[in-house]
Enzyme design. Sequence first.
Site, PDB file in Angstrom:
ATOM      1  N   ASP A  97       0.699  -1.223   0.051  1.00 16.90           N
ATOM      2  CA  ASP A  97       0.135   0.130   0.041  1.00 16.90           C
ATOM      3  C   ASP A  97       0.716   1.311  -0.023  1.00 16.90           C
ATOM      4  O   ASP A  97       2.145   1.277   0.114  1.00 16.90           O
ATOM      5  CB  ASP A  97      -0.961   0.161   1.305  1.00 16.90           C
ATOM      6  CG  ASP A  97      -0.151   0.199   2.534  1.00 16.90           C
ATOM      7  OD1 ASP A  97       0.559   0.948   2.659  1.00 16.90           O
ATOM      8  OD2 ASP A  97      -0.660  -0.802   3.407  1.00 16.90           O
ATOM      9  N   HIS A 112       8.266  -5.456  -1.271  1.00 14.42           N
ATOM     10  CA  HIS A 112       7.507  -6.381  -1.722  1.00 14.42           C
ATOM     11  C   HIS A 112       6.764  -5.749  -2.935  1.00 14.42           C
ATOM     12  O   HIS A 112       5.625  -6.179  -3.364  1.00 14.42           O
ATOM     13  CB  HIS A 112       6.259  -6.978  -0.799  1.00 14.42           C
ATOM     14  CG  HIS A 112       6.963  -8.161   0.298  1.00 14.42           C
ATOM     15  ND1 HIS A 112       6.501  -8.615   1.194  1.00 14.42           N
ATOM     16  CD2 HIS A 112       8.536  -8.362  -0.032  1.00 14.42           C
ATOM     17  CE1 HIS A 112       7.334  -9.445   1.834  1.00 14.42           C
ATOM     18  NE2 HIS A 112       8.414  -9.473   1.144  1.00 14.42           N
ATOM     19  N   GLY A 179       4.749  -4.349  13.694  1.00 14.34           N
ATOM     20  CA  GLY A 179       3.648  -5.042  12.733  1.00 14.34           C
ATOM     21  C   GLY A 179       3.761  -6.083  11.909  1.00 14.34           C
ATOM     22  O   GLY A 179       3.003  -6.121  10.855  1.00 14.34           O
TER      23      GLY A 179
HETATM   24  P1  OAD Z   1       1.448 -10.795   8.889  1.00 16.62           P
HETATM   25  O1  OAD Z   1      -0.246 -10.765   8.618  1.00 16.62           O
HETATM   26  O2  OAD Z   1       2.138 -12.145   8.711  1.00 16.62           O
HETATM   27  O3  OAD Z   1       1.367 -10.373  10.499  1.00 16.62           O
HETATM   28  C1  OAD Z   1       0.748  -9.397  10.805  1.00 16.62           C
HETATM   29  C2  OAD Z   1       1.503  -8.881  12.100  1.00 16.62           C
HETATM   30  O4  OAD Z   1       0.794  -7.588  12.645  1.00 16.62           O
HETATM   31  C3  OAD Z   1       1.380  -9.767  13.201  1.00 16.62           C
HETATM   32  O5  OAD Z   1       2.395 -10.100  13.942  1.00 16.62           O
HETATM   33  C4  OAD Z   1       0.188  -9.315  14.090  1.00 16.62           C
HETATM   34  O6  OAD Z   1       0.193  -9.494  15.440  1.00 16.62           O
HETATM   35  C5  OAD Z   1       0.271  -7.861  13.882  1.00 16.62           C
HETATM   36  N1  OAD Z   1      -0.860  -6.896  13.998  1.00 16.62           N
HETATM   37  C6  OAD Z   1      -2.126  -7.042  13.674  1.00 16.62           C
HETATM   38  N2  OAD Z   1      -2.834  -6.101  13.955  1.00 16.62           N
HETATM   39  C7  OAD Z   1      -2.022  -5.089  14.418  1.00 16.62           C
HETATM   40  C8  OAD Z   1      -2.329  -3.884  14.991  1.00 16.62           C
HETATM   41  N3  OAD Z   1      -3.165  -3.334  14.787  1.00 16.62           N
HETATM   42  N4  OAD Z   1      -0.800  -3.110  15.397  1.00 16.62           N
HETATM   43  C9  OAD Z   1       0.135  -3.633  15.510  1.00 16.62           C
HETATM   44  N5  OAD Z   1       0.344  -4.903  15.117  1.00 16.62           N
HETATM   45  C10 OAD Z   1      -0.568  -5.927  14.469  1.00 16.62           C
HETATM   46  O7  OAD Z   1       1.958  -9.798   7.929  1.00 16.62           O
HETATM   47  P2  OAD Z   1       3.406  -9.594   7.386  1.00 16.62           P
HETATM   48  O8  OAD Z   1       4.243 -10.014   8.563  1.00 16.62           O
HETATM   49  O9  OAD Z   1       3.527  -7.956   7.000  1.00 16.62           O
HETATM   50  O10 OAD Z   1       3.962 -10.974   1.108  1.00 16.62           O
HETATM   51  O11 OAD Z   1       3.643 -10.630   6.280  1.00 16.62           O
HETATM   52  C11 OAD Z   1       4.721 -10.573   5.500  1.00 16.62           C
HETATM   53  C12 OAD Z   1       4.470 -10.908   4.079  1.00 16.62           C
HETATM   54  O12 OAD Z   1       3.615 -11.987   3.948  1.00 16.62           O
HETATM   55  C13 OAD Z   1       3.607  -9.858   3.278  1.00 16.62           C
HETATM   56  O13 OAD Z   1       4.370  -8.758   3.029  1.00 16.62           O
HETATM   57  C14 OAD Z   1       3.008 -10.765   2.244  1.00 16.62           C
HETATM   58  C15 OAD Z   1       2.518 -12.072   2.815  1.00 16.62           C
HETATM   59  O14 OAD Z   1       2.769 -12.807   2.139  1.00 16.62           O
HETATM   60  C16 OAD Z   1       3.908 -11.035   0.050  1.00 16.62           C
HETATM   61  O15 OAD Z   1       2.625 -11.258  -0.374  1.00 16.62           O
HETATM   62  C17 OAD Z   1       5.005 -11.320  -0.776  1.00 16.62           C
END
Ligand code: OAD
Length: 244
Positions: A97, A112, A179
């Site tokens: 985004d 990404h 996050g």
């Molecule tokens: P995830 O969905 O794996 O993890 C989200 C994280 O955000 C978790 O640790 C949650 O605890 C946390 N979280 C949720 N709500 C929150 C809030 N309001 N405040 C703070 N933290 C919060 O997402 P990513 O780690 O970004 O890649 O995922 C990594 C990659 O996996 C993405 O970029 C995507 C996906 O497959 C591709 O598409 C290539």
Amino acid sequence: MLKHIFVLTGAGVSAESGLGTFRDKRGEGIWARFDPMKLATPEAFAGNPEDVLAFYDMRRRNLANAKPNAAHRALARLEGALAARGGRLTLVTQNIDDLHERAGSRNVIHMHGELLKARCQHCSSVRLWPEDLSPADACPDCSRTGGLRPHVVWFGEMPLHMDEIDRALSQADLFVAIGTSGAVYPAAGFVADARAYGLRTFEINMDPADNADLFDEQRYGPASETVPAWVEELVTKGWARNDR
Ligand code: OAD
């Protein structure tokens, strides 16, 4: 004194803007509802471009209705505050985004890719593309059809800007992950790299990440509260450097 802070953000930073995360404990994450192997791989695009493009069209429309939240704004404030004292923020995001930019961040490294851009598989040109994509769309640069895809990294593809990211990490004083679940490499490995470079490591998250034990310090809670509070502390209470 802290001069260079390296921040890695994940879907959690945009969760309160309504964009959803990929994995969550309630089984409501994007990858629980949509099969990434059918929607986010080069093979899926080759075999069924309509479904892949429709998935990203839906996410692009959701993004058009989303607004940056207080966490995005706090990181933009941090960038300005560090620059004002001769320092630097490296902001690397796994998010496709544009909410960091809309909140005012100037230098955002999208490892990404970016949902609002399209890339032509024939000629490799990358263009801003805020509209839906169709296999019938012709590339504005080479005029060929069928090759335009979202400028995002799919499973099995190399993330972008990795040399620049590693260089910045090696030069930083503090590594902060916000996050992100620590489940997807190479981003999940940055904390280990940061430790190897001697940086302090700090996790800001809703729940502990898979690699939470590699962080020196953690704060858990919604990013819209934890991130502004952390930035406010840095800006008002000082920038003491706390080496490992
Ligand atoms: P995830 O969905 O794996 O993890 C989200 C994280 O955000 C978790 O640790 C949650 O605890 C946390 N979280 C949720 N709500 C929150 C809030 N309001 N405040 C703070 N933290 C919060 O997402 P990513 O780690 O970004 O890649 O995922 C990594 C990659 O996996 C993405 O970029 C995507 C996906 O497959 C591709 O598409 C290539």
